[in-house]
Design an enzyme around this catalytic site. Structure first.
Site, PDB file in Angstrom:
ATOM      1  N   HIS A  84       0.836  -1.193   0.000  1.00  0.00           N
ATOM      2  CA  HIS A  84       0.000   0.000   0.000  1.00  0.00           C
ATOM      3  C   HIS A  84       0.876   1.249   0.000  1.00  0.00           C
ATOM      4  CE1 HIS A  84      -3.780  -2.153   1.742  1.00  0.00           C
ATOM      5  NE2 HIS A  84      -3.355  -2.666   0.594  1.00  0.00           N
ATOM      6  N   GLU A  86       0.854   3.895   1.896  1.00  0.00           N
ATOM      7  CA  GLU A  86       1.333   4.282   3.225  1.00  0.00           C
ATOM      8  C   GLU A  86       2.515   3.411   3.648  1.00  0.00           C
ATOM      9  OE1 GLU A  86      -3.236   4.714   3.137  1.00  0.00           O
ATOM     10  OE2 GLU A  86      -1.760   3.295   2.392  1.00  0.00           O
ATOM     11  N   CYS A 112      -5.960   1.297   5.655  1.00  0.00           N
ATOM     12  CA  CYS A 112      -6.506   0.026   6.130  1.00  0.00           C
ATOM     13  C   CYS A 112      -5.896  -0.294   7.496  1.00  0.00           C
ATOM     14  CB  CYS A 112      -6.181  -1.090   5.141  1.00  0.00           C
ATOM     15  SG  CYS A 112      -4.419  -1.522   5.106  1.00  0.00           S
ATOM     16  N   CYS A 115      -1.939  -0.755   7.363  1.00  0.00           N
ATOM     17  CA  CYS A 115      -1.245   0.532   7.285  1.00  0.00           C
ATOM     18  C   CYS A 115      -1.416   1.318   8.580  1.00  0.00           C
ATOM     19  CB  CYS A 115      -1.768   1.337   6.099  1.00  0.00           C
ATOM     20  SG  CYS A 115      -1.316   0.603   4.509  1.00  0.00           S
TER      21      CYS A 115
END
Length: 154
Positions: A84, A86, A112, A115
């Site tokens: 992801h 992040e 999410c 993260c």
């Protein structure tokens, strides 16, 4: 004229959110393009976008396992080639020895749970995002960690 020009400048939040939009254009994910920018004292510390790990084939060319298996968004995130945005931003900071404590992360999407846990442990103090992401556990953990989370709706 200078006064008018100054009035048209974006706010700092708009500025960094616009940069996260630009970072997202590097995404190689077939489902969603996400960009993240980590900022401290109005200075960019790291950026990240979602996609396969460095040196591996991108989802754009290999295809999306999650699509092939019909996995809904927000479920079974471990069944994905990509990281992801992040996560990539935090990893980039770590690779270059950049401390993130008390920084703000701007992201095109709400993080999410995976993260969120990384954001908590990296010492970030705030998350600003545009698009939501349905993850109740992420909300609970961020609330418990007292991370300020705000939607920068457009």
């Amino acid at each position: 004229m200078n006064e008018e020009k100054r009035d048209r400048r974006p706010s700092w939040d708009e500025y960094f959110m616009n940069i996260s939009d630009q970072v997202a254009t590097r995404s190689t994910c077939l489902r969603r393009q996400v960009g993240a920018v980590i900022v401290k004292e109005k200075r960019i510390l790291a950026t990240g976008y979602n996609g396969a790990p460095s040196g591996l084939e991108h989802c754009l060319t290999k295809g999306c396992l999650r699509e092939q298996l019909g996995i809904p968004s927000g479920e079974n995130q471990e069944l994905c080639r990509g990281l992801h945005a992040e996560q990539n931003a935090i990893i980039q900071a770590a690779l270059h020895g950049v401390r993130l404590n008390d920084a703000i992360i701007y992201s095109t999407h709400k993080p999410c749970v995976l993260c969120s846990k990384m954001i908590i442990n990296a010492g970030l103090k705030e998350i600003r995002y545009v698009e939501g992401y349905p993850d109740k556990l992420a909300d609970e953990l961020l609330n418990e960690a007292r991370i300020n989370v705000s939607c920068q709706g457009r």
